[in-house]
Design a protein around this motif. Sequence first.
Motif, PDB file in Angstrom:
ATOM      1  N   LYS A 110       1.228  -1.167   0.072  1.00 27.12           N
ATOM      2  CA  LYS A 110      -0.246   0.156  -0.035  1.00 27.12           C
ATOM      3  C   LYS A 110       0.670   1.389  -0.352  1.00 27.12           C
ATOM      4  CE  LYS A 110      -3.261  -2.073   3.137  1.00 27.12           C
ATOM      5  NZ  LYS A 110      -4.076  -1.870   4.189  1.00 27.12           N
ATOM      6  N   ASN A 111       0.671   2.108  -0.629  1.00 26.20           N
ATOM      7  CA  ASN A 111       0.848   3.646  -0.815  1.00 26.20           C
ATOM      8  C   ASN A 111       1.043   3.905   1.472  1.00 26.20           C
ATOM      9  OD1 ASN A 111       1.689   4.395  -3.033  1.00 26.20           O
ATOM     10  ND2 ASN A 111      -0.817   4.405  -2.874  1.00 26.20           N
ATOM     11  N   ARG A 112       2.160   4.572   1.122  1.00 20.62           N
ATOM     12  CA  ARG A 112       2.449   4.117   2.936  1.00 20.62           C
ATOM     13  C   ARG A 112       1.527   5.921   3.690  1.00 20.62           C
ATOM     14  NH1 ARG A 112       8.555   4.993   4.425  1.00 20.62           N
ATOM     15  NH2 ARG A 112       8.706   3.283   3.459  1.00 20.62           N
ATOM     16  N   GLU A 113       1.673   6.627   2.706  1.00 10.77           N
ATOM     17  CA  GLU A 113       1.018   8.478   2.830  1.00 10.77           C
ATOM     18  C   GLU A 113      -0.550   8.030   2.286  1.00 10.77           C
ATOM     19  OE1 GLU A 113       2.487   9.576   5.731  1.00 10.77           O
ATOM     20  OE2 GLU A 113       4.292   8.660   5.407  1.00 10.77           O
ATOM     21  N   ALA A 114      -1.319   8.315   3.304  1.00 13.03           N
ATOM     22  CA  ALA A 114      -2.457   8.806   2.258  1.00 13.03           C
ATOM     23  C   ALA A 114      -2.857   9.179   1.319  1.00 13.03           C
ATOM     24  CB  ALA A 114      -4.093   9.407   3.302  1.00 13.03           C
ATOM     25  N   PHE A 115      -1.722  10.357   0.808  1.00 11.54           N
ATOM     26  CA  PHE A 115      -1.866  10.931  -0.072  1.00 11.54           C
ATOM     27  C   PHE A 115      -1.152  11.191  -1.658  1.00 11.54           C
ATOM     28  CE2 PHE A 115      -4.313  13.310   3.243  1.00 11.54           C
ATOM     29  CZ  PHE A 115      -3.695  13.920   3.756  1.00 11.54           C
ATOM     30  N   GLU A 116      -1.283   9.945  -0.993  1.00 12.83           N
ATOM     31  CA  GLU A 116       0.543   9.801  -2.603  1.00 12.83           C
ATOM     32  C   GLU A 116      -0.473   9.421  -3.667  1.00 12.83           C
ATOM     33  OE1 GLU A 116       2.706   9.868  -3.364  1.00 12.83           O
ATOM     34  OE2 GLU A 116       3.092  11.088  -0.978  1.00 12.83           O
ATOM     35  N   ARG A 117      -1.792   9.112  -3.724  1.00  8.78           N
ATOM     36  CA  ARG A 117      -3.011   9.377  -5.026  1.00  8.78           C
ATOM     37  C   ARG A 117      -3.600   9.927  -5.273  1.00  8.78           C
ATOM     38  NH1 ARG A 117      -6.449   8.991  -0.440  1.00  8.78           N
ATOM     39  NH2 ARG A 117      -8.336  10.243  -0.754  1.00  8.78           N
ATOM     40  N   ARG A 118      -2.855  11.421  -5.172  1.00  7.35           N
ATOM     41  CA  ARG A 118      -2.767  12.863  -5.728  1.00  7.35           C
ATOM     42  C   ARG A 118      -1.783  12.561  -6.823  1.00  7.35           C
ATOM     43  NH1 ARG A 118      -7.774  12.479  -5.486  1.00  7.35           N
ATOM     44  NH2 ARG A 118      -8.909  13.666  -3.321  1.00  7.35           N
ATOM     45  N   ARG A 119      -0.401  12.376  -6.007  1.00 10.30           N
ATOM     46  CA  ARG A 119       0.348  12.922  -6.968  1.00 10.30           C
ATOM     47  C   ARG A 119       0.795  11.149  -8.161  1.00 10.30           C
ATOM     48  NH1 ARG A 119       0.520  14.633  -1.697  1.00 10.30           N
ATOM     49  NH2 ARG A 119       0.390  15.959  -1.343  1.00 10.30           N
ATOM     50  N   ARG A 120       2.369  10.791  -7.354  1.00  7.07           N
ATOM     51  CA  ARG A 120       2.800   9.621  -8.455  1.00  7.07           C
ATOM     52  C   ARG A 120       2.417   8.369  -7.137  1.00  7.07           C
ATOM     53  NH1 ARG A 120       7.880  10.928 -11.732  1.00  7.07           N
ATOM     54  NH2 ARG A 120       7.651   9.009 -12.500  1.00  7.07           N
ATOM     55  N   PRO A 121       1.727   7.339  -7.280  1.00  5.05           N
ATOM     56  CA  PRO A 121       1.595   6.427  -6.254  1.00  5.05           C
ATOM     57  C   PRO A 121       2.099   5.379  -6.475  1.00  5.05           C
ATOM     58  CG  PRO A 121      -0.233   6.758  -7.411  1.00  5.05           C
ATOM     59  CD  PRO A 121       0.279   8.241  -8.017  1.00  5.05           C
ATOM     60  N   ALA A 122       2.961   4.621  -5.718  1.00  2.00           N
ATOM     61  CA  ALA A 122       4.275   3.200  -5.908  1.00  2.00           C
ATOM     62  C   ALA A 122       3.139   2.665  -6.074  1.00  2.00           C
ATOM     63  CB  ALA A 122       4.806   2.867  -4.542  1.00  2.00           C
ATOM     64  N   VAL A 123       1.801   2.328  -5.501  1.00  2.00           N
ATOM     65  CA  VAL A 123       1.475   1.831  -5.973  1.00  2.00           C
ATOM     66  C   VAL A 123       0.145   2.021  -6.081  1.00  2.00           C
ATOM     67  CG1 VAL A 123       2.240  -0.606  -5.484  1.00  2.00           C
ATOM     68  CG2 VAL A 123       0.513   0.491  -3.796  1.00  2.00           C
ATOM     69  N   HIS A 124      -1.370   1.237  -6.685  1.00  2.00           N
ATOM     70  CA  HIS A 124      -2.463   2.451  -6.896  1.00  2.00           C
ATOM     71  C   HIS A 124      -3.279   0.992  -6.388  1.00  2.00           C
ATOM     72  CE1 HIS A 124      -1.863   4.841 -10.279  1.00  2.00           C
ATOM     73  NE2 HIS A 124      -0.760   3.637 -11.073  1.00  2.00           N
ATOM     74  N   GLY A 125      -3.691   1.432  -4.910  1.00  2.00           N
ATOM     75  CA  GLY A 125      -4.443   0.992  -4.379  1.00  2.00           C
ATOM     76  C   GLY A 125      -3.998  -0.199  -3.153  1.00  2.00           C
ATOM     77  N   THR A 126      -4.478  -1.284  -3.362  1.00  4.25           N
ATOM     78  CA  THR A 126      -3.920  -1.816  -2.070  1.00  4.25           C
ATOM     79  C   THR A 126      -3.689  -3.457  -3.031  1.00  4.25           C
ATOM     80  OG1 THR A 126      -5.417  -1.808  -0.278  1.00  4.25           O
ATOM     81  CG2 THR A 126      -4.568  -4.001  -0.706  1.00  4.25           C
ATOM     82  N   THR A 127      -2.171  -3.480  -3.198  1.00  7.21           N
ATOM     83  CA  THR A 127      -2.273  -4.844  -4.454  1.00  7.21           C
ATOM     84  C   THR A 127      -0.988  -5.876  -3.360  1.00  7.21           C
ATOM     85  OG1 THR A 127      -1.158  -2.661  -5.471  1.00  7.21           O
ATOM     86  CG2 THR A 127      -0.493  -4.928  -5.754  1.00  7.21           C
TER      87      THR A 127
END
Length: 427
Positions: A175-192
């Motif tokens: 999962k992305n470590r920080e809650a707001f990463e989906r707004r920028r360049r997330p390492a993963v999309h959601g829960t993988t």
Amino acid sequence: MLVAIKGATVAADRSVPGLIVKIGDYPLHHGGVGAIRSLGRLGVPMYAVTEDRWTPAAASRYLRRAFVWPTTGTERAEELVEGLLRIGRRIGRPTVLLPTDEEAAVLIAEHGEQLAGTFLFPPVERELPRRLASKQGLHELCAEHGVPSPEAAFPGSYAEIEEFAARARFPVVAKNREAFERRRRPAVHGTTRIAGPRELLRLARGWGEAPGVILQEYLPREEAEDWIVHAYFDAESTPLAMFTGVKVRSWPPHAGMTACAYVVDNPELADMTAQFIKQIGFCGIVDLDWRFDRRDGRCKLLDFNPRMGAQFRLFESETGIDVVRAQHLDLTGRKVPEGEQLAGRRFVVENIDLPALAAYRRSGYTTPHAPPRANGTELAWAARDDIKPFFTMLARFVRPGARHLWQLWRARRAAAATGEGEQATGR
């Protein structure tokens, strides 16, 4: 104003409006519509931040005015605060804020001094919502206070991921470590879900020098149940409204936002939640996701949303109280009536539960604690006294929404075939 609801009387101060605050582009949000209806039915003037004038929230008969303000979540905090203050000046009187996402909840907490007076909101500690919304921050708080949570690692480099891959027990969840990463360049999309070390190392090559991910223990759905807790806590961290239930279906299946859920009493989980909130000193509305692990008989905290959840209207007490009404009553100096939760209620999100139902039937998965039949159903979109949001949702959802559901389903099938797992999006 006194409003009778199902034999109960709720006294609301209709001189104090409510404002739905959202940051980002997600127009099909049934939680905002639910909050507008919940307070609007009590005679409270309701306002909302919307992406445009054709969102379901903007179509509600209970909405006095929609403030069209498209945001992305990448704006400077000062810009967002000034935008909120402009809206407050246009409303012209103190207004209760109701954030529907973590970004908005964190913004309000961290800029409370500037927003106070114009708005009413719980006096939560400035840094706490951001820490709770962070996967790493939440994990650390759970460890500090003895709250069960999945085992987790927070690698700071590719070398640390290699070390983790060599000793970890797979599958694991990223999962992305920080809650707001989906707004920028997330390492993963959601829960993988990641099946093995080879897949992990391949994915990690794209995460950069400082991977912003959490690698978490996988709790197999065959041995687990998803529980949810919604509550409102006053300034002393005392619960004025507390509800528990089980998530029966989600979309995407097993890893996304709630599509269908039931109210189920769980006093032990309610007590665990209340104790944790008291220990960390949080106040306001919470939406918590717990997973009951049958292998060790413990409920483990997965997510802590420091704001109302999209499915909050699943829960209502015998006195007509939900978490949004509890907050408005408390912040306006009114007593929050006590009452047990209405057991057996069901919540259904019409536009995503149909494909979710088909997927769950194919998998054969069931939730043992779900009641055999519902004692009343709350629909996310359709309401006899406020039907326009339902048709607005359909108009916006049918063509692009159906394509999006199909794309998610195909991606999930492909991921399952390669062993790379489940992804989740939503609120």
